[in-house]
Structure formats: C-alpha cells, structure tokens
Write an enzyme that holds these catalytic residues in place. Structure first.
Site, short mmCIF file in Angstrom:
data_model
loop_
_atom_site.label_atom_id
_atom_site.label_comp_id
_atom_site.label_asym_id
_atom_site.label_seq_id
_atom_site.Cartn_x
_atom_site.Cartn_y
_atom_site.Cartn_z
N LYS A 25 0.68 -1.39 -0.02
CA LYS A 25 0.22 0.02 0.05
C LYS A 25 0.67 1.21 0.15
CE LYS A 25 -0.69 0.87 5.06
NZ LYS A 25 0.22 2.02 4.89
N THR A 26 1.97 1.34 0.68
CA THR A 26 2.68 2.39 0.77
C THR A 26 3.21 2.73 -0.75
OG1 THR A 26 3.51 2.01 3.09
CG2 THR A 26 4.95 3.62 1.71
#
Length: 703
Positions: free
Chosen positions: A33-34
């Site tokens: 997700k980052t």
C-alpha cells in the site's frame, strides 16, 4: 508509461491511475500500500500535471509521513512540495494561520497530558494530581469522539461530575489561548464550520486529499476530513478494515466500513496480492478473520505457493511455553522449511505486556539476547518499581530510597516538608523508617499525623502477614492495601495500558518463593540479578524480539511465535460477552495482524494451565484456534480438555432454575475456563449463569 508504474500489479495500477470519484483502496496486509500511495503522488504530479502544492497527504505518524515524502520525491522530485503531515500536524498548521478567528494567539502552546493535568490541578486544587490525571485522559478521549462538555458524555464516563471537570478545563484552556492534542483536530473543525470563506479557500488550495492508514482514524478526524472535502475535491483513502486494532485509542473502524455511504460514488479497489507471507500462512489468517461480520471482505493470496504449515503446539504450562520457544530459537525444535532463520528475524508475540516476564527471566539465564519493542523491560516499568519498592521496605525497614518512592504514591497528603522531617528523625534515630515516622508524627499537624498514621498502619499490617500467607498472597495484598492497584487502575481505564496485569504478573512471580521474610529476600535478590543481567546485554548482537501483538503493526519477521492462545487471555475475558461483538471482532483482527507478520515460519502456542493471581488455573484453547481449519496446521502435543462447550448447555437448550423457573438458553460465550450462558425465562426475564457452578437442570419441551 512512466518507469515507476512498472512492476505494479493490475490492482495497484488501477488504484494509481484512478481519478474522479472518491477512491477507497482496501489494502490487505503486505500488499504494497505504501508503494501505491507514493506512486500515486508521483503520477498525479508527473502525468496529470497536478500542482504539488495542491496535494494534501495525511497519515498517522511523523515517521510514516517522512517515509512517504522520501519515496515520492525519489520518483518525482517536485513531490517535496506536497504537504505530507499527520492529522495533528496539519491541524496545528491550519490553526496557526487562522488563530485570530478563534481568539487564539498564533503562538499558542500545545499541551501534552502532563500539562493538561497541571491545568486541571490549578482549577481543582483540592484534588490530587493522581486523581486528576485519569480525568485529563477522559477529556482527551471525549475530544477524540468530537464531544463537547454540552454533549452526552456517557460514552466516556458514567461519573456525573465529569461534565463539570471538562467544562471548567475547556473554558480555562480557551481563556489562556492554548490547545491540547484534541484541540488540534476539534478547533480546526470549529474554525471551518464558523468561517465558510476559510473552508472554501482551503478546498481550493487542496484539490487532492490522500489519507493513509484510514482504518486508524477516529470520529473527530473523520469530521475534519468531511470539512476539507469539497464538491470538486479528489479524495483517496488507503486502509485495511481487517487491521483496525486501536479502538482503545479512539480509532473507529466504521469510518472505513461506511466510507462509500459517507462519500457517494466511491470506487473500491482491493489490493489482495500479498508480497510477504507464504500461502500456508495466509490460509490460516484469512480463515480466522473471515469469522468477522464487520468487514468489507477480501482474500489475500500470494505467488509464493506452498510453505510449511504453521505449527500449533499444545503445552502444559507457561514454563513449557518458554522452553518451547527457546527450543525453536536454538534449533532443537524441528522446523520444516525454515532452516537458517536467525534470532534477529524471530519475534515472540503476546497479548499483554505482563507475559514478557517469563521470557525475559529465562532468556537472561540462558544467555539468549532479546529486545523488547514498545515498552520497558518488565522490572523497569513504573508500576513494578513501585511494588518492588514496597517489598524492599518490608524486607529492610531502613531502606530510605524505597521509602521516598512510595510514601506519597498514591498521594497521602505528605508533602516535601513532611518527608524532610521524617528523614531528619531517621538521621537522629537508629535508621528505622517506622520509628522515624512515629517520631515525626508526634509533633506533626493533625492532617499530617493522620496521613502518617495511615501509612504506618499499612506497613505494620503487611509486616504481620509474614508466615500467615503465601508470598504471592502477601504481594497481592500489598498491591491492594498500599493503594497501588487503584492508582494504576485509573491509568488502565482510560489509557488502555496494562499496569494492573503487570502487577498481577509480579504476584505470579512471587508464587514460586516461600511465605517468609527469607523468601521475600530471595525473591528480591532474583529480581536484582535479572536486572543486572539485562544491563550486561551488549548492543550489536543478534536479538530475538519480544513484542505485544499491538506493537507488531507495520512490522514483519521471517519467523513469528504467537503465544498465549487461551480463552480469557486471548481473546480477553472482558471482550467476549454477547453485547461486546465489536470488542471480540477487534480481538480477532488483532490475531489476524499477528498472523500476517510472519514471512516464512509461524508457530502458535496454547497452554492447559497458567498462573493467575499466583494460583495455577486450568485454561481452554482460544476460540480463534478452533476457527482455523484442521488441515491448515501441524499440531504438536495433546489438546487436553476438549472444551467446556461439550457440557450440553448450548443455545436452544431448555433449562429449569429453582428461583427463575423454565427458560431457554439464547446465548453462550466463554470467560477464561468458564462457559457463561444467557437464559430467557418464560416470565420474560433474562439472567446470566455459569453452568459449572449453577444448578441449571436441562429439561425438554417448551415454556
């Protein structure tokens, strides 16, 4: 296509390229997700021509904000001009530029918890700091929920006086012109609602708003987000409903569950490909979390097919649990497909901080290096030092250092002058603290004399307890009558800390020693030796990580050992009744987080017995263990008692009680080793029973 889009999977790319409608990126554990949110920042600037100054990215820690800024700028240098802040940092930025609209100085000071308690003390000088500290924390919690002194505050406190404290505190804080952490969210909301022109200007400035770790947002932060988002805003939030585990800090999982209702037209993108764990580990994690009803739903998968089945070890006691973990660490325990994993890549997880004590003691004596993440070592914790100081004074009535630590904790009305007078008497006498207190009491004012009398009564009562109780009973009594239990319970109640559980673990440690003064001295000597061994551990050596499940969020390890999988310990006994479905589901999410920290090897342990309050108690495997498919695990050891669920008192069974009459069981749950049933009787009345201890007769038929 830009080079930074290369290597993204289809769902990640879909999330990056999306524009227009609100976007919810449901990002599973280890799904990158980052990377997605930082690539999206670079893409917005580089490909869509969005001005960096018009992008606001919000996350929850300064560290996460710094990492996001660094990674985005590495792909697109102009990203250094994106505003990337925590919610509170953004609130402070907004307030300082518009403080005059709220009659605040732009140079206002931000109060921490200690400052808030000091302010309350100035308003209520008749109250002690120890009494006001939990009130300050309740005020902070009220602000997390966006509640003012005029609102219904029963969610925060049932004390009718709480509103008075809150109102006086809030009024004084506004008069001074300063802000606490809650105000950094609440007052910007107030500002934007009262000043539509400021709100419009802010919405024009930030046309793109990105929020990371959205599942950790609280009610007030959601309200601020609503004020920031306008009709032309592009809103994208990233989070995982299955990793919402901070309800005790005010996090509200419903923010993410109802996002599409709050922002109509939302598109949902699921990131389900996991880059961290083997498929065998993911199978276990997905099977357990699927039991939760309050979730949007997703299924993690990985290209790393196979992997060794996670191990579930049934053990006799917590001592055997420690030995099992040591055998895994030293390679004595056979581990399929996990060769070469070092101690530095191993983490031992537990539900409560108190569970670290046995591991610390055993590892120190076996010269196994370890580190504790997120908290102090067991004997360095404030509440343990307080209790040990009491024990030292009981063992040696001349211990001035220990006396100074505990004489006024909790506050007994003995100020610095009173303590100084006692020390003078101590120097003039034979060094006995009790004699010095009696001497000082004879010439003290009535209030001080009464306080000294109360302190001496506690010391004398505990001194007389030697020989008549077990050492564990003496320690438990000391924790109660000294006031330490009540003092630290106030902090547990509001801050979600585990100080009482740590004190209970000290009782467990004392249970191994004889109930005499010599036994107490032996116990204290063992504590000091363990503390000395801790200081001998050298930096730079490989260390196994000891860590609570909550503190593992965002971390990963090659090998994870999850300990203490017993009903009542995990899930906690206070979170499993029928009216606490949300609490139980959060406990299950916490288990899911723990499971998904493992990359290659996963072990779980469940003990048949464990010391509780210094006594050995029989326990049953956690319900979470029963939710794992049998073929997904390698089981070692015998399970022990099958389950109290086999006693026949299940929902739908009719029962008779001498006082209540005939009824039907409508709910059943577990509290520690005991089953609890909720019965609805033909009179319409309902009552809870423990079948193990209550005469409930099973009957056939209906009402």
């Amino acid at each position: 296509m830009s080079h930074y889009l290369e290597g993204l999977n289809d769902q990640q790319k879909q999330a990056v390229l999306h524009t227009g409608s609100p976007l919810l990126i449901l990002a599973g554990a280890g799904s990158g997700k980052t990377r997605v949110i930082t690539v999206k920042i670079a893409y917005l600037i580089d490909q869509l021509g969005v001005s960096p100054q018009s992008i606001l990215a919000v996350t929850f820690t300064n560290r996460a904000a710094a990492e996001m800024r660094h990674r985005a700028a590495a792909m697109e240098p102009a990203a250094v001009n994106v505003m990337i802040r925590t919610f509170h940092s953004f609130g402070a930025w907004l307030l300082r530029r518009n403080a005059h609209l709220l009659d605040m100085p732009s140079g206002f000071t931000i109060y921490d918890d200690d400052d808030s308690t000091t302010l309350l003390r100035s308003l209520f000088p008749e109250q002690t700091r120890s009494a006001l500290a939990p009130i300050a924390r309740r005020i902070a919690r009220a602000k997390d929920y966006g509640l003012t002194p005029e609102d219904d505050l029963r969610l925060i406190s049932s004390d009718p006086e709480f509103r008075r404290f809150y109102a006086a505190y809030d009024q004084r804080l506004r008069q001074i012109g300063n802000a606490d952490f809650g105000d950094l969210i609440g007052r910007p909301i107030e500002l934007l609602r009262a000043n539509p022109d400021v709100a419009a200007r802010l919405r024009d400035r930030f046309s793109v708003i990105l929020v990371d770790e959205y599942q950790d947002s609280n009610v007030a932060q959601f309200a601020l987000l609503r004020e920031l988002v306008g009709a032309a805003s592009y809103l994208c939030v990233v989070g995982d409903d299955d990793q919402s585990i901070y309800r005790f800090r005010g996090a509200e999982v419903r923010n993410i569950l109802t996002f599409s209702e709050s922002f109509p037209g939302t598109q949902l993108v699921r990131l389900e490909e996991n880059y961290r764990s083997t498929s065998a580990i993911l199978h276990v994690a997905s099977s357990v979390v699927a039991y939760n009803q309050g979730r949007l739903g997703k299924t993690l998968w990985t290209r790393r097919a196979g992997g060794a089945r996670p191990v579930l070890a049934y053990l006799d006691s917590e001592e055997q649990e420690v030995r099992y973990c040591m055998a895994v660490l030293t390679g004595e325990m056979e581990e399929q497909g996990a060769g070469g994993i070092s101690a530095a890549e191993t983490a031992i997880l537990y539900r409560t901080n108190a569970q670290s004590r046995l591991f610390e003691t055993a590892f120190l004596r076996a010269e196994i290096n370890y580190r504790i993440v997120g908290t102090l070592r067991f004997y360095e914790r404030e509440e343990i030092k307080d209790a040990v100081a009491w024990l030292k004074l009981l063992a040696n009535p001349r211990d001035e250092v220990s006396f100074r630590r505990i004489v006024n904790k909790p506050a007994r009305g003995l100020g610095d002058k009173s303590v100084a007078r006692i020390i003078e008497c101590l120097a003039a006498g034979d060094g006995d603290i009790r004699a010095a207190c009696r001497s000082a009491r004879s010439t003290a004012a009535a209030r001080t004399a009464a306080a000294l009398g109360g302190f001496l009564a506690i010391v004398d009562a505990l001194q007389q307890s030697f020989g008549s109780r077990t050492l564990a009973d003496l320690v438990e009594r000391m924790i109660s009558v000294s006031g330490l239990a009540g003092h630290h319970q106030d902090q547990d109640e509001v801050a979600g800390s585990q100080r009482l559980q740590n004190l209970e673990e000290l009782v467990n440690a004392a249970s191994l020693y004889p109930p005499s003064r010599e036994g107490l001295i032996e116990f204290l000597e063992a504590i000091e030796l363990d503390s000395a061994r801790q200081s001998d551990q050298q930096d730079g050596q490989e260390r196994v990580t000891l860590i609570t499940m909550h503190n593992t969020k965002g971390l990963e390890f090659d090998r994870v050992i999850i300990t203490g999988l017993e009903e009542g310990l995990f899930p906690r006994a206070d979170r499993v009744s029928p009216d606490q479905v949300d609490d139980l589901e959060e406990e299950r999410r916490l288990f899911y987080v723990a499971l998904t920290r493992a990359r290659r090897s996963l072990h779980m342990t469940s003990c048949r017995s464990r010391r509780v309050h210094g006594r050995v108690m029989d326990l049953y495997p956690s319900r979470f263990v029963r939710e794992i498919p049998a073929d997904a695990l390698e089981v070692r050891g015998e399970r022990g008692p099958a389950s109290v669920a086999d006693d026949g008192y299940d929902p739908g069974v009719y029962v008779y009680h001498d006082d209540y009459g005939t009824g039907v069981i409508v709910k059943r749950w577990q509290t520690g080793a005991n089953a609890v049933v909720l019965v609805r009787f033909e009179t319409g009345r309902t009552a809870q029973f423990l079948p193990r201890y209550t005469q409930l007769e099973r009957v056939s038929g209906e009402y």
